[in-house]
Design a protein around this motif. Structure first.
Motif, PDB file in Angstrom:
ATOM      1  N   GLU A 144       0.850  -1.195   0.000  1.00  0.00           N
ATOM      2  CA  GLU A 144       0.000   0.000   0.000  1.00  0.00           C
ATOM      3  C   GLU A 144       0.889   1.251   0.000  1.00  0.00           C
ATOM      4  N   ARG A 146       4.011   1.447  -1.087  1.00  0.00           N
ATOM      5  CA  ARG A 146       4.667   1.521  -2.419  1.00  0.00           C
ATOM      6  C   ARG A 146       3.719   2.135  -3.457  1.00  0.00           C
ATOM      7  N   MET A 147       2.448   1.776  -3.344  1.00  0.00           N
ATOM      8  CA  MET A 147       1.465   2.298  -4.286  1.00  0.00           C
ATOM      9  C   MET A 147       1.408   3.833  -4.168  1.00  0.00           C
ATOM     10  N   GLU A 149       3.803   5.710  -3.050  1.00  0.00           N
ATOM     11  CA  GLU A 149       5.084   6.286  -3.490  1.00  0.00           C
ATOM     12  C   GLU A 149       5.069   6.597  -4.979  1.00  0.00           C
ATOM     13  N   ASP A 150       4.281   5.844  -5.734  1.00  0.00           N
ATOM     14  CA  ASP A 150       4.179   6.080  -7.175  1.00  0.00           C
ATOM     15  C   ASP A 150       3.053   7.045  -7.531  1.00  0.00           C
TER      16      ASP A 150
ATOM     17  N   GLN B 256       6.555   0.364  -7.408  1.00  0.00           N
ATOM     18  CA  GLN B 256       5.757  -0.855  -7.383  1.00  0.00           C
ATOM     19  C   GLN B 256       5.476  -1.330  -8.809  1.00  0.00           C
ATOM     20  N   LYS B 258       3.191  -2.903 -11.682  1.00  0.00           N
ATOM     21  CA  LYS B 258       1.746  -2.996 -11.939  1.00  0.00           C
ATOM     22  C   LYS B 258       1.517  -4.110 -12.942  1.00  0.00           C
ATOM     23  N   TYR B 304      -1.538  -5.199  -2.147  1.00  0.00           N
ATOM     24  CA  TYR B 304      -2.543  -4.462  -1.381  1.00  0.00           C
ATOM     25  C   TYR B 304      -3.872  -4.505  -2.134  1.00  0.00           C
TER      26      TYR B 304
END
Lengths: 429, 426
Positions: A144, A146-147, A149-150, B256, B258, B304
């Motif tokens: 979550e 990391r998400m 961070e982007d 991350q 995708k 997540y």
């Protein structure tokens, strides 16, 4: 059980409430004709509450960053598995979110409302944390983080907070960092839970086409079956935050197509509660719209010069102990946008705001506010944070209607100070 | 609940649909123009929705338009494009506060006439759109197209579809492309505008506290679309069996990875197995008790978010997640395993009930949001499906396990897309 009634004639809406002997407050707003029912169980506890004292233990407790959010994730775990499954069987959707000042657990249903409500009231009051499940959650929350961070919008926003605040925990990411969450233990979670998930620190808000007496009777009956909890007084410790900003500029590079910016003004007129805080909130929103909205001269100028596009927006955050106005968007030249904004503010301070603009924007906001009441999610999710600041949501439209041009002009002079202004920019890598 | 709507024919190819309800504090009007999704016009259509709100004959600047809307108690105007399968939909919407709560009356009617001006009476300069407005909006649209990379989750989904359907119209991005944008001039855009305003099927939806006759009168008076022969948009092709699984990787500076997996369901939405397929996708990746969520997130802590969804018109199933870069192989394998298990009937009666309940809850929930109600019925119009919401709910209720399994038999993996960091190796 005495039921209190608060009504708004302008909105044609009523909110009923009770206060239980353990201090928990329960609110209900009827919405005739609606298919959905919505309930929120909220605690006045968010990522800002990272330092506190417990009366019985005396010493100051400082918990790892991201713990309020971690706790929110783990509360869904029950001895017999995840509570998600039980809501899913009923076809309802359950969710939760943590922000700076509160944690909210909620569901929306179109059927079997009381079965759903019982699940909600029970799982939030029955924590079940094990070492194993805490460890397992770290991998999920790391993803979550990391998400985010982007996510350039999230980064540009947090960088602006970091440029504004020296000490205040609002500058720390709500979810913490991959490093900080790895320090979290089962015991930390229980400490925070026992401190902040107490009846006196929580509220329940329910909205839908339901019968008020049935709602209150059901909540009362369900809660009485629960375990009684010792109520310790919460002492939250917030650091002293200087009025000055940390630095005027902050920049970072990410994979984006063009620069993104947030321009923020730190609020120094803090410490207000209730209606006073609400009046400040409303005045600031009116000013933002007058100066930077679609019909403003500045917007038109920046837009026609190609300095901003459709993504340009503004927002005010007004908490009891801090606040800031935020302008954000995409620009080929964010610093040029900043210069023009500051020049325009200086000019408007000389000229004074326009009464016509004020009247028109207030009218606009009245209509918009009405429209928000179409959404039961909006009602519940706005009621909660306002309540924790001592504000009643139904007062909003009344104060908006009464607010004067003088009040707004005065606020404009005080708040929009170039010394309290920061710019955060994300540039393409 | 909601009944079948009986559209009123305002003219040939122009229909009005009125949804009367008094529970909202606003009245909503939505106008949909149906276009084929074609490379030739997709960029122009997007640009048009940006140029038209810039000014009308009476209100020549967007500042003047905004002021007028603000005076109407903050009426909110929007114009946008979207794609429904291989249809390109141009839409305009205006939401206004209901007079009942205001000191002023006639707000809806005034709003209608502004909406009409935006659509039919644009601010012109020498018989074409204002050059400056067109040029400014071309810059804005270029920024928007290039800004697609900013939202990594939706970018990965779009990219997967783009690669998967590379030789099909469905691969077109709804906001168009920069090369075609460069070629558009104020003249060519105006010419396109004049063409589409006459040749597109128009559907007008009004959701609010007014009876049908009143709405019809007001719309006839203020919002006049040309009646006539309208363009017929053909049904998209859907059958396709990929010979090999296509693997695509893009590299960017990201934290991350995708992952998006694109499948062909090979099942048209007109099929009786369509609702079973929606249930299948829901059990697989619909929510927090779905197979993917439970196994890949809760059990393995790999992500997540992870979800699966059906693209109705084009018969695709998309699975999407955010993972660590080095967990690619493991995640792909686990997703495949869950899908295979389900195809072989590895799910319970409880799984089916939960999925049905969740689908029905979201269908019923639409009736609490004016724009969703309009959109639901418009989708019915486009898909030529007369079912009311209740009838659709009934069909979902009746879905059986056998039908769910049967609906999944032709699901085939077509493309695996991965957006990853710039470091070498895996």
């Amino acid at each position: 059980m005495t039921i209190q009634t608060t009504s708004s004639e302008l909105l044609h809406e009523t909110i009923y409430s009770i206060e239980r002997s353990d201090g928990l407050k329960v609110f209900f707003m009827p919405k005739e004709g609606y298919t959905k029912q919505y309930a929120v169980f909220a605690t006045n506890y968010g990522s800002n509450d990272s330092k506190f004292k417990i009366a019985s233990r005396g010493e100051e407790i400082c918990v790892p960053d991201g713990i309020a959010h971690f706790l929110e994730h783990k509360l869904f775990e029950q001895p017999e598995g995840s509570v998600f499954d039980k809501f899913s069987e009923l076809g309802s959707s359950v969710n939760a979110y943590t922000n700076f000042t509160s944690t909210c657990y909620l569901f929306s249903s179109t059927d079997k409302f009381y079965e759903n409500l019982k699940l909600l009231l029970d799982f939030v009051r029955e924590p079940y944390f094990t070492d194993e499940s805490v460890e397992k959650e770290k991998g999920i929350i790391a993803q979550e983080i990391r998400m985010y961070e982007d996510n350039p919008n999230w980064k540009v926003f947090f960088n602006a907070l970091k440029a504004m605040y020296h000490e205040h925990p609002v500058k720390i990411d709500i979810a913490g960092t991959v490093e900080s969450i790895h320090k979290i233990t089962k015991d930390d979670l229980y400490t925070c839970y026992n401190t902040f998930y107490t009846p006196r620190n929580m509220i329940v808000f329910i909205v839908g086409a339901l019968d008020k007496d049935e709602v209150f009777d059901f909540v009362d009956k369900t809660l009485n079956n629960g375990k009684k909890k010792e109520e310790a007084l919460i002492q939250r410790i917030y650091p002293n935050e200087p009025d000055a900003i940390v630095k005027k500029e902050i920049e970072e590079k990410l994979s984006v197509s063009m620069p993104l910016f947030n321009i923020a003004f730190k609020d120094v007129d803090n410490g207000l509660h209730g209606r006073e805080l609400l009046a400040k909130d409303i005045s600031t929103r009116i000013i933002l719209e007058m100066l930077f909205g679609r019909s403003s001269e500045l917007f038109m100028k920046l837009y026609e010069e190609g300095l901003i596009n459709d993504s340009f927006e503004h927002e005010y955050t007004g908490e009891i102990d801090y606040g800031h106005s935020m302008l954000g968007g995409e620009s080929k030249n964010p610093h040029e946008v900043l210069n023009k904004i500051l020049d325009h503010i200086a000019l408007m301070k000389e000229k004074g705001l326009s009464q016509d603009d004020f009247d028109r924007i207030r009218k606009k906001q009245m209509g918009q506010h009405l429209g928000y009441y179409n959404s039961i999610e909006f009602i519940a999710n706005t009621f909660v944070p306002y309540y924790f600041k001592g504000i009643s949501l139904l007062d909003y439209i009344e104060i908006l209607k009464e607010i004067s041009f003088e009040t707004v002009s005065e606020r404009f002079r005080k708040h929009f100070d170039s010394d309290k202004c920061v710019i955060s920019v994300i540039r393409p890598k | 609940m909601l009944k079948r709507l009986a559209p009123i024919e305002l003219g040939r190819g122009v229909h009005l649909h009125v949804i009367k309800t008094d529970k909202f504090k606003t009245n909503l009007i939505r106008v949909y123009l149906q276009r084929p999704l074609e490379k030739e016009e997709v960029t122009k259509n997007a640009l048009l929705t940006m140029v038209l709100p810039r000014g009308t004959e009476r209100f020549t600047t967007s500042m003047a338009v905004s002021k007028e809307l603000e005076n109407l108690y903050g009426a909110s105007l929007s114009s946008d494009v979207s794609k429904k399968g291989e249809r390109n939909i141009i839409q305009f919407a205006l939401q206004l506060a209901n007079d009942k709560y205001l000191e002023e009356k006639g707000v809806f009617e005034k709003g209608l006439s502004i909406l009409n001006e935006i659509i039919h009476k644009p601010h012109l300069q020498e018989g074409k759109f204002h050059t400056q407005y067109v040029e400014q909006e071309k810059d804005n649209l270029k920024e928007r197209i290039e800004g697609r990379i900013n939202d990594k989750m939706s970018y990965a989904l779009d990219r997967c579809i783009e690669e998967m359907c590379s030789d099909e119209k469905f691969s077109l991005y709804e906001y168009g492309n920069v090369e075609d944008l460069k070629k558009i001039s104020a003249e060519s855009l105006y010419e396109h505008y004049q063409n589409i305003i006459g040749t597109s099927k128009v559907d007008i939806f009004v959701v609010g506290d007014m009876d049908e006759a009143t709405v019809e009168n007001m719309v006839r008076q203020h919002l006049n679309f040309v009646s006539g022969d309208k363009l017929f948009v053909e049904r998209e092709e859907i059958q396709r069996s990929p010979a090999d699984v296509k693997k695509v990787e893009d590299k960017m500076d990201v934290s991350q990875g995708k992952l998006t997996l694109g499948y062909r369901t090979n099942l048209p939405f007109e099929s009786e197995l369509y609702h079973p397929l929606v249930v299948f996708s829901n059990i697989l990746g619909g929510g927090p008790n779905s197979k993917l969520f439970r196994n890949i997130r809760e059990k393995e802590s790999l992500c997540y978010y992870i979800f699966s969804r059906i693209e109705k018109f084009k018969s695709l199933m998309m699975i999407s997640s955010g993972i660590e870069f080095d967990k690619y192989d493991k995640t792909v394998e686990l997703v495949g395993k869950q899908l295979e298990e389900m195809k072989n009937g590895g799910f319970t009666t409880e799984d089916i009930e939960s999925a049905k309940n969740s689908i029905i809850t979201s269908m019923r929930s639409m009736t609490d949001t004016p724009s969703m109600m309009a959109d639901f019925y418009y989708t019915q119009v486009v898909s030529n499906n007369p079912d009311s919401l209740d009838e659709m709910i009934d069909k979902v209720r009746k879905v059986t396990k056998e039908a769910i399994i049967a609906s999944s038999k032709q699901i085939e993996l077509d493309t695996i897309y991965f957006l990853r960091d710039k470091k070498e190796g895996r």
